[in-house]
Scaffold this active site. Structure first.
Site, short mmCIF file in Angstrom:
data_model
loop_
_atom_site.label_atom_id
_atom_site.label_comp_id
_atom_site.label_asym_id
_atom_site.label_seq_id
_atom_site.Cartn_x
_atom_site.Cartn_y
_atom_site.Cartn_z
N ARG A 30 6.34 -9.05 15.90
CA ARG A 30 7.08 -7.83 15.72
C ARG A 30 5.97 -6.91 15.88
O ARG A 30 4.79 -6.92 15.97
CB ARG A 30 7.21 -7.89 14.05
N HIS A 81 4.61 0.05 0.00
CA HIS A 81 5.45 -0.64 0.87
C HIS A 81 4.74 -1.82 1.55
O HIS A 81 3.50 -1.69 1.26
CB HIS A 81 6.03 0.32 2.36
N HIS A 121 0.86 -1.13 0.06
CA HIS A 121 0.13 0.11 -0.04
C HIS A 121 0.96 1.23 0.07
O HIS A 121 1.99 1.09 0.25
CB HIS A 121 -0.68 0.03 1.27
N ASP A 165 0.77 5.15 1.91
CA ASP A 165 0.03 5.81 3.15
C ASP A 165 -0.55 7.05 2.34
O ASP A 165 -0.27 7.80 1.57
CB ASP A 165 1.26 6.12 4.13
C1 J5X Z 1 -5.55 8.45 8.84
C2 J5X Z 1 -5.54 7.28 8.33
C3 J5X Z 1 -4.72 6.68 7.56
C4 J5X Z 1 -4.73 5.26 7.51
C5 J5X Z 1 -6.20 5.41 7.50
C6 J5X Z 1 -6.56 6.26 8.66
C7 J5X Z 1 -6.24 5.65 9.86
C8 J5X Z 1 -5.35 4.42 9.66
C9 J5X Z 1 -4.11 4.60 8.76
C10 J5X Z 1 -3.67 3.08 8.30
C11 J5X Z 1 -2.55 2.54 9.52
C12 J5X Z 1 -2.08 1.39 8.67
C13 J5X Z 1 -1.67 1.36 7.26
C14 J5X Z 1 -3.05 2.03 6.40
C15 J5X Z 1 -2.89 1.89 5.02
C16 J5X Z 1 -4.16 1.55 6.94
O1 J5X Z 1 -4.84 0.35 6.46
O2 J5X Z 1 -4.44 1.99 8.03
C17 J5X Z 1 -3.28 3.40 7.06
C18 J5X Z 1 -4.06 4.29 6.33
C19 J5X Z 1 -3.74 5.16 5.28
O3 J5X Z 1 -2.77 5.59 5.11
O4 J5X Z 1 -4.42 5.26 4.33
O1 AKG Z 2 4.69 -2.69 9.89
C1 AKG Z 2 5.41 -1.93 9.20
O2 AKG Z 2 6.60 -1.87 8.96
C2 AKG Z 2 4.70 -1.21 8.06
C3 AKG Z 2 3.44 -0.45 8.65
C4 AKG Z 2 2.67 0.49 7.69
O3 AKG Z 2 3.21 0.47 6.62
C5 AKG Z 2 1.79 1.38 8.29
O4 AKG Z 2 1.33 1.28 9.41
O5 AKG Z 2 1.12 2.19 7.61
FE FE2 Z 3 2.13 2.13 5.62
#
Ligand code: J5X
Ligand code: AKG
Ligand code: FE2
Length: 355
Positions: free
Chosen positions: A294, A284, A227, A229
């Site tokens: 982890r 990533h 994905h 961010d």
């Molecule tokens: C403010 C954000 C950014 C979110 C959505 C929301 C709350 C949680 C974040 C994450 C965190 C983990 C990876 C991700 C890809 C996910 O699944 O939840 C992120 C997502 C994004 O960066 O799109």
């Molecule tokens: O656990 C990791 O190393 C990646 C986590 C991540 O990509 C995220 O929280 O957006």
């Molecule tokens: Fe991420």
């Protein structure tokens, strides 16, 4: 004796002895929606993203180069105390060590993103990810912490507050530095200028605590699928167990080895918009491990609070380089991302760019 269906619960993955079919990834294009070319392999190549010392006098050039080529880098001498990193890691451990039923009491509601649960991207993938996590996107974490730690919640809320304050300062410092490398100053962006003047007390971010339990068949499982961010930038603290990989078209998947006190910085989709495509948002993922569980802690920084529009910086656009994206607020972008996921950037791209 619980039935198999009951046993497979995200809160106790670490106790499973075999990998259930629903967690077996085949690495077809559907498993890597963003860059189909990245689906080809589970293996990583022998390359590494740079570690940059923030006290280096050439920091602007170094960070600028790394963000343009990789969309990611690591930082040392960042000013975040080891104690704070240890504190938030042990908070996470305490949380994830709880029995599944306790964790589920702090589950995120259907509407809200905050709380305990699967990664937000899960619904876009056929297979399940080998991870659990807790998202802090607003003040509702205080109620969840109250439920999880009736006696210690004040202490734990304090750690989160301190982490947010410190990370926000570091995130804006990194933004100014990357802007500098693009020949842009904070004065060129109204919201960034306000942020700087206020000592970055008006920004917005989220924290995601990620836990990847030990996995019986790590080669066929996925901790967190590929994905980008949805942020300006993300600052990631990974525990001493590695698992993070970043993708680069020229290289393939590259493992980011953990080092004590070193933080990982990822460029997000909003930086790509802001830089009018000059900074890539890095794809990533997180792999899992056979012998060690982890933890990682992501600070996801969205930049300005409120309904501030994020748009390609006008200094970076011109007749030869028209604006590629329309302006958008963080909230709006998140809505689009969680409707169309891998097509979010296309959805906001200007079709026939003129200036
Ligand atoms: C403010 C954000 C950014 C979110 C959505 C929301 C709350 C949680 C974040 C994450 C965190 C983990 C990876 C991700 C890809 C996910 O699944 O939840 C992120 C997502 C994004 O960066 O799109
Ligand atoms: O656990 C990791 O190393 C990646 C986590 C991540 O990509 C995220 O929280 O957006
Ligand atoms: Fe991420």
């Amino acid at each position: 004796m619980p039935s198999l269906a009951e046993e497979i619960c995200i809160g106790n993955l670490g106790s499973l002895q075999t990998l259930p079919e629903s967690f077996t990834w085949k690495l077809t294009a559907a498993d890597s929606l963003l860059r189909p070319s990245s689906a080809v392999s589970f293996d990583a190549v022998e390359e590494s993203i740079p570690v940059i010392d923030l006290s280096n006098p050439d920091v602007t050039t170094l960070i600028g180069d790394a963000s343009k080529t990789w969309g990611a880098f690591q930082i040392a001498n960042h000013g975040i105390s080891q104690k704070l990193l240890d504190d938030i890691e042990s908070l996470s451990k305490t949380l994830f060590d709880m029995p599944s039923e306790r964790k589920l009491e702090a589950a995120s509601s259907d509407k809200g993103v905050s709380g305990y649960g699967e990664p937000r991207i899960s619904p876009f993938f056929e297979k399940k990810m080998w991870s659990e996590g807790f998202t802090i996107a607003d003040d509702s974490y205080r109620n969840h912490f109250n439920t999880l730690w009736p006696h210690d919640h004040t202490k734990y809320c304090g750690i989160i507050q301190e982490y947010v304050d410190e990370m926000e300062k570091l995130a804006s410092r990194l933004l100014y530095c990357i802007l500098g490398s693009l020949g842009v100053t904070v004065e060129d962006i109204e919201w960034a200028h306000k942020l700087e003047k206020s000592g970055s007390k008006v920004g917005r971010g989220a924290i995601r605590l990620n836990h990847y339990p030990v996995c019986p068949e790590p080669e066929r499982a996925m901790g967190l699928a590929a994905h980008t961010d949805s942020t300006i930038l993300t600052i990631l603290h990974q525990s001493n167990t590695g698992g993070l990989q970043v993708f680069r078209e020229e290289s393939g998947w590259v493992t980011v080895e953990p080092a004590p006190g070193v933080l990982v910085v990822n460029m997000g989709d909003l930086f790509h918009i802001l830089s009018n495509g000059k900074i890539p948002s890095v794809v990533h993922r997180a792999k899992v491990n056979h012998t060690r569980s982890r933890i990682s802690i992501a600070y996801l920084w969205g930049g300005p609070a409120g309904d501030v529009q994020i748009a390609p910086i006008s200094k970076l656009t011109g007749p030869a380089e028209p604006s590629l994206y329309r302006s958008i607020t963080w909230k709006e972008y998140l809505q689009i991302k969680y409707e169309v996921f891998d097509k979010a950037m296309d959805a906001i791209r200007v079709v026939n760019p003129t200036n």
